[in-house]
Design a protein around this motif. Structure first.
Motif, PDB file in Angstrom:
ATOM      1  N   VAL A  21       1.014  -1.248  -0.078  1.00 32.78           N
ATOM      2  CA  VAL A  21       0.278   0.269  -0.202  1.00 32.78           C
ATOM      3  C   VAL A  21       0.501   1.229   0.107  1.00 32.78           C
ATOM      4  N   ASN A  22       0.928   1.905  -1.223  1.00 33.12           N
ATOM      5  CA  ASN A  22       1.447   3.170  -1.150  1.00 33.12           C
ATOM      6  C   ASN A  22       1.313   4.451  -0.752  1.00 33.12           C
ATOM      7  N   THR A  23       1.095   5.253   0.316  1.00 32.79           N
ATOM      8  CA  THR A  23       0.482   6.351   0.716  1.00 32.79           C
ATOM      9  C   THR A  23       1.548   7.677   0.467  1.00 32.79           C
ATOM     10  N   LYS A  24       1.942   7.559  -0.855  1.00 28.36           N
ATOM     11  CA  LYS A  24       2.509   8.728  -1.197  1.00 28.36           C
ATOM     12  C   LYS A  24       0.899   9.552  -2.368  1.00 28.36           C
ATOM     13  N   GLY A  25       1.112  10.706  -1.629  1.00 26.38           N
ATOM     14  CA  GLY A  25       0.037  11.199  -2.331  1.00 26.38           C
ATOM     15  C   GLY A  25      -1.248  11.706  -1.336  1.00 26.38           C
ATOM     16  N   CYS A  26      -0.945  10.783  -0.592  1.00 28.47           N
ATOM     17  CA  CYS A  26      -2.435  10.741   0.526  1.00 28.47           C
ATOM     18  C   CYS A  26      -2.177  11.605   1.446  1.00 28.47           C
ATOM     19  N   ASN A  27      -2.049  13.112   1.551  1.00 30.82           N
ATOM     20  CA  ASN A  27      -1.175  13.818   2.653  1.00 30.82           C
ATOM     21  C   ASN A  27      -2.335  14.153   3.789  1.00 30.82           C
ATOM     22  N   THR A  28      -1.934  12.764   5.186  1.00 31.22           N
ATOM     23  CA  THR A  28      -2.745  12.350   6.280  1.00 31.22           C
ATOM     24  C   THR A  28      -2.056  13.229   7.458  1.00 31.22           C
ATOM     25  N   THR A  29      -2.771  13.178   8.870  1.00 30.15           N
ATOM     26  CA  THR A  29      -1.949  13.441   9.791  1.00 30.15           C
ATOM     27  C   THR A  29      -1.692  12.177  10.652  1.00 30.15           C
ATOM     28  N   GLY A  30      -0.724  11.969  11.088  1.00 28.17           N
ATOM     29  CA  GLY A  30      -0.761  10.553  12.033  1.00 28.17           C
ATOM     30  C   GLY A  30      -0.748  11.237  12.845  1.00 28.17           C
ATOM     31  N   LEU A  31      -2.151  10.311  12.843  1.00 25.22           N
ATOM     32  CA  LEU A  31      -2.320  10.467  14.655  1.00 25.22           C
ATOM     33  C   LEU A  31      -3.020   9.113  15.609  1.00 25.22           C
ATOM     34  N   TYR A  32      -2.674   8.548  16.620  1.00 24.40           N
ATOM     35  CA  TYR A  32      -2.847   7.590  16.868  1.00 24.40           C
ATOM     36  C   TYR A  32      -4.142   7.118  17.328  1.00 24.40           C
ATOM     37  N   GLU A  58      -5.008   6.478  -1.432  1.00 25.41           N
ATOM     38  CA  GLU A  58      -5.257   7.769  -2.660  1.00 25.41           C
ATOM     39  C   GLU A  58      -6.424   6.812  -3.941  1.00 25.41           C
ATOM     40  N   LYS A  59      -6.352   6.423  -4.645  1.00 19.42           N
ATOM     41  CA  LYS A  59      -6.520   6.985  -5.855  1.00 19.42           C
ATOM     42  C   LYS A  59      -7.752   5.037  -4.831  1.00 19.42           C
ATOM     43  N   LEU A  60      -7.288   4.080  -4.507  1.00 17.02           N
ATOM     44  CA  LEU A  60      -8.482   3.438  -3.243  1.00 17.02           C
ATOM     45  C   LEU A  60      -9.526   4.195  -3.116  1.00 17.02           C
ATOM     46  N   LEU A  61      -8.992   5.259  -2.419  1.00 16.13           N
ATOM     47  CA  LEU A  61     -10.049   6.020  -1.179  1.00 16.13           C
ATOM     48  C   LEU A  61     -10.493   6.283  -2.353  1.00 16.13           C
ATOM     49  N   LEU A  66     -13.916   8.913  -1.238  1.00 19.08           N
ATOM     50  CA  LEU A  66     -13.009   9.290   0.344  1.00 19.08           C
ATOM     51  C   LEU A  66     -12.032  10.580  -0.187  1.00 19.08           C
ATOM     52  N   SER A  67     -12.526  11.075   0.411  1.00 18.16           N
ATOM     53  CA  SER A  67     -11.038  12.418   0.568  1.00 18.16           C
ATOM     54  C   SER A  67      -9.664  12.047   1.907  1.00 18.16           C
ATOM     55  N   CYS A  68      -8.805  11.827   0.583  1.00 18.82           N
ATOM     56  CA  CYS A  68      -7.230  11.898   2.454  1.00 18.82           C
ATOM     57  C   CYS A  68      -7.489  12.706   3.409  1.00 18.82           C
TER      58      CYS A  68
END
Length: 105
Positions: A21-32, A58-61, A66-68
């Motif tokens: 799973v590539n998270t590039k392009g999906c900018n989210t905050t890293g929260l616990y 990003e493409k999956l969402l 859904l928005s990242c």
């Protein structure tokens, strides 16, 4: 007897592949994540043929509209059920189910 020999060779010589799973392009905050949060579940069965594959989060969402940026917490797990295992017996074929648990704002 011939069927048994073919089945045995498929089990012994079938290849394994990786799906990342590539998270590039999906900018989210890293929260616990909170255990009391109401998680939504998204499941997607992924079949690959021959080569390893990168799956864009990003493409999956986006395919589920859904928005990242609106995802507060997210985690994912790979599962391989009985049907996935049967399909993966075939040479150069790999099938897994991606389970995303997320909290959407």
């Amino acid at each position: 007897m011939k069927f048994f020999a073919i089945l045995l060779s498929l089990l012994l010589f079938s290849c394994t592949h990786t799906i990342k799973v590539n998270t590039k392009g999906c900018n989210t905050t890293g929260l616990y994540s909170e255990t009391s949060a109401n998680y939504l579940v998204l499941k997607k069965t992924i079949t690959t043929y021959g080569l390893s594959q990168d799956l864009s989060l990003e493409k999956l969402l986006e395919s589920r509209k859904l928005s990242c940026r609106k995802i507060k917490y997210i985690n994912y797990t790979w599962k391989q059920g009985p049907i996935d295992s049967l399909v993966s017996i075939l040479p150069f074929v790999n099938q897994k189910t991606l389970v995303l648990n997320y909290v959407y704002e």
